[in-house]
Write an enzyme that holds these catalytic residues in place. Structure first.
Site, short mmCIF file in Angstrom:
data_model
loop_
_atom_site.label_atom_id
_atom_site.label_comp_id
_atom_site.label_asym_id
_atom_site.label_seq_id
_atom_site.Cartn_x
_atom_site.Cartn_y
_atom_site.Cartn_z
N LYS A 44 0.80 -1.16 -0.01
CA LYS A 44 0.17 0.02 0.20
C LYS A 44 0.88 1.30 -0.03
O LYS A 44 1.44 2.17 1.02
CB LYS A 44 -0.84 0.15 1.18
CG LYS A 44 -1.95 1.49 0.88
CD LYS A 44 -2.82 1.08 2.16
CE LYS A 44 -4.44 1.83 2.52
NZ LYS A 44 -4.05 3.41 1.76
N ARG A 66 -8.03 10.64 -7.59
CA ARG A 66 -9.33 9.51 -7.16
C ARG A 66 -10.79 11.04 -6.88
O ARG A 66 -11.53 10.23 -6.38
CB ARG A 66 -8.59 9.57 -4.86
CG ARG A 66 -9.32 8.83 -4.23
CD ARG A 66 -9.01 8.24 -3.18
NE ARG A 66 -9.96 8.49 -2.62
CZ ARG A 66 -9.79 7.59 -1.24
NH1 ARG A 66 -8.15 6.44 -1.11
NH2 ARG A 66 -10.44 6.96 -0.10
N PHE A 88 -1.62 -1.61 -10.43
CA PHE A 88 -2.35 -2.26 -9.56
C PHE A 88 -3.48 -2.99 -10.41
O PHE A 88 -3.90 -4.00 -10.35
CB PHE A 88 -1.96 -1.99 -8.19
CG PHE A 88 -3.21 -0.61 -7.59
CD1 PHE A 88 -4.44 -0.51 -8.11
CD2 PHE A 88 -2.54 -0.01 -7.78
CE1 PHE A 88 -5.35 0.65 -8.06
CE2 PHE A 88 -3.10 1.60 -7.31
CZ PHE A 88 -4.75 1.08 -6.37
N ARG A 102 -16.96 0.83 -0.75
CA ARG A 102 -15.90 -0.05 0.32
C ARG A 102 -15.65 -1.49 0.43
O ARG A 102 -16.55 -1.76 1.19
CB ARG A 102 -15.49 0.97 1.61
CG ARG A 102 -14.39 1.26 1.94
CD ARG A 102 -15.16 1.85 3.07
NE ARG A 102 -14.91 3.28 2.52
CZ ARG A 102 -13.61 4.17 2.32
NH1 ARG A 102 -12.16 3.35 2.42
NH2 ARG A 102 -13.37 5.26 2.23
N LYS A 123 -7.27 -2.80 2.79
CA LYS A 123 -6.33 -2.66 4.11
C LYS A 123 -5.79 -3.18 5.20
O LYS A 123 -6.53 -3.17 5.85
CB LYS A 123 -6.36 -1.63 4.36
CG LYS A 123 -7.32 -0.61 4.53
CD LYS A 123 -7.57 0.67 4.99
CE LYS A 123 -8.43 1.19 5.08
NZ LYS A 123 -8.73 2.51 4.95
#
Ligand code: AMP
Length: 571
Positions: free
Chosen positions: A252, A273, A342, A417, A423
């Site tokens: 991350k 984002r 990614f 989400r 995470k």
């Protein structure tokens, strides 16, 4: 449709604090709007003239706006300046100036929504010498066709100060009610919005083609897709419960999320984002992506990080210096960047998001050729949590934030989400609480050493189920002199003289100044406790909150949610 009809509704909305009442008012209005105007109405209700990502700048200086008001109202500039000093809002100045307009200035017909919209776009398109003059003339021609109330809203839309408190989700709710009669269908609209975050397109598709049309909305290269986000767990052992069997563990990185689109003309566009177009900031990356990623058309995602000459990761704050309009070339040399790719969301005429992670990342290995500035994210695949933990500590040594565990079979859940990504950050391991990203909704004036600046901020979490903001702390600690000086300037444009719509707040916490929820700050706290004064979740407050940094890459709706805070409190 006559713009006056929208102006009447905007006035009604301005007096409405409850989100539900707002939705109902809007839904009733939407029912009467013809299909050809619904996109325009949706944008204007949000105080814009295009989707957020379109980056349309009207570029009219305050002075030119005031000058236009003087001309349209037939009064002297000195009077307009005086009114501005009194009212502090150019919208109210326009209303007043037009109310007292001499009778000789007859209105020149009515301003339709379409004409207003076209003229606002025309204003945005003019640049170069004499631009302010031309823009101002167009504004005058609009003001001559509206009522005083209409003028108030034309000006506020033009200056980006509409602030009636409706968000994209408010509009989607109202569209669902108006066109399908059932609020529950908002879920279908939201799923489409996650792929196509443009309320205008959603509104028009719904009006013309119904829910069937909405379900067909797909990725369009060049139009950003809302980014997938991660869930979090409190204990490492929860990870295999959520993602059984083998999983991928990726580093991350603490950088800037980037979605790169290459269209069939070979044009590359980068989105942040927040779905802002950040292409101009990274000409170096655009070139690299062009060279290193194969495919006629694609959408890929990665994290941009700043590096030193040796390729070592530099902190997020260093990368943020690349957020600029000028001196790009110089900063390109001083702060080189690379992107850790990614995901792939679209490749050669086909959406990839519904395929499993494993297939998407296999495709990535085929299409990305590693270079010094473009490479795949560091990762391992394992079913062993201790191996994951080891990789996690290796990543911390590299100064990365932690890891993201990803389900090999999971699809890319746009704008969600989801549990396909979890995470695991270093803050979770040290014996301190995680940080929260909270939205500033109010402030209290500083005293003593802090007089002249804000002494404390009222901060809120986002309740995504109800689309409201809920207060969780009063934040005064950790604010450096630099931040304290910067905040009033940053917050000025969001200042309100009433409680923001969509905010749940208790009387005891009412601040001296209100703000539209826009600016996000990262906050650390000691613990979460029950509080009679805050509205977050079941009434939770963050004790001993400490300011860490401004989170300018996040939108208000991307703040930590009340549900997440509720989960953290349970632990
Ligand atoms: P957070 O902001 O803490 O919710 O974490 C999500 C963010 O982590 C994403 O928006 C990305 O910007 C960032 N990130 C860093 N590395 C990765 C990765 N390998 N995969 C996905 N997101 C990543």
């Amino acid at each position: 449709m006559d713009f006056q009809k929208l102006a009447d509704v905007l006035e009604e909305l301005e007096k409405t604090a409850s989100g539900n009442a707002m939705r109902e008012i809007l839904a009733e209005f939407f029912k009467k709007v013809p299909a050809e105007d619904i996109a325009v109405v949706s944008y204007l209700t949000l105080g814009r003239i295009a989707s957020d990502y379109d980056d349309v700048v009207l570029g009219l200086a305050d002075k030119s706006v005031l000058k236009s008001i003087a001309v349209a109202g037939g009064i002297e500039m000195s009077k307009v300046d005086k009114l501005m000093q009194e009212k502090g809002d150019a919208g109210l100045v326009a209303e007043k100036a037009l109310e007292n307009k001499p009778r000789t200035l007859v209105p020149l017909g009515k301003l339709t929504l379409q004409e207003l919209f076209d003229k606002l776009h025309k204003i945005a398109s003019i640049s170069g010498t004499g631009a302010q003059e031309q823009k101002s003339n167009i504004l005058v021609s609009m003001l001559q066709k509206v009522s005083p109330k209409g003028a108030k809203y034309v000006i506020r839309i033009l200056l980006g100060t509409l602030r009636i408190g409706a968000g994209d989700m408010t509009v989607l709710d109202a569209l669902a009610i108006a066109y399908t009669g059932d609020k529950k269908n908002k879920e279908i609209l939201e799923a489409a919005y996650n792929i196509c975050p443009d309320v205008g397109i959603i509104a028009e598709t719904l009006a013309r083609k119904g829910l069937k049309g909405i379900e067909k909305i797909d990725i369009h290269v060049g139009r950003p897709i809302k980014m997938m986000l991660c869930q979090r767990v409190e204990e490492i052992e929860e990870i295999p419960e959520k993602i059984p069997g083998e999983f991928a563990v990726e580093a991350k990185y603490d950088g800037e999320r980037m979605q790169a689109h290459k269209d069939h003309n070979g044009k590359i566009t980068l989105f942040s984002r927040r779905l802002e177009n950040i292409t101009a900031q990274f000409p170096d990356l655009v070139k690299e992506i062009e060279r290193q990623v194969a495919g006629k058309e694609f959408v890929i995602e990665g994290e941009i990080i700043a590096v030193d000459e040796k390729g070592h990761h530099l902190p997020f704050q260093t990368l943020m210096q690349r957020r600029r309009k000028y001196d790009i070339e110089k900063y390109m040399k001083d702060i080189p960047v690379l992107v850790k790719v990614f995901d792939v969301l679209y490749w050669n005429e086909k959406s990839q998001i519904h395929g499993p992670y494993k297939i998407r990342t296999q495709l990535l290995t085929k299409i990305v050729t590693k270079s010094k500035h473009v490479m795949l994210a560091d990762k391992i695949v394992t079913d062993d949590i201790s191996e994951m933990d080891e990789f996690f500590h290796d990543m911390l040594k590299e100064k990365y934030e932690g890891v993201i565990v990803k389900s090999l079979t999971g699809e890319y859940q746009a704008g969600t989400r989801g549990w396909n990504w979890i995470k695991w950050k270093k803050d979770y391991v040290k014996d301190m609480s995680d940080t929260l990203d909270l939205v500033i909704v109010g402030a209290y004036h500083g005293k003593g050493k802090r007089s002249g600046v804000y002494g404390a901020l009222l901060c809120a979490a986002y309740n995504e189920k109800e689309d409201v903001f809920e207060t969780v702390c009063k934040l005064g600690t950790g604010l450096t002199d630099e931040v304290l000086a910067e905040l009033p300037k940053k917050l000025a444009k969001y200042r309100l003289n009433h409680t923001p719509a969509r905010l749940k707040v208790k009387k005891e916490m009412e601040p001296e100044v209100w703000f539209e929820p826009k600016i996000v700050v990262e906050v650390m706290g000691a613990e979460l406790t029950k509080s009679p004064f805050h509205t977050c979740g079941s009434g939770l407050a963050l004790r001993f909150p400490r300011f860490l940094q401004l989170r300018e890459n996040k939108k208000a709706e991307q703040a930590t949610t009340s549900t997440e805070i509720e989960q953290m409190a349970k632990k």
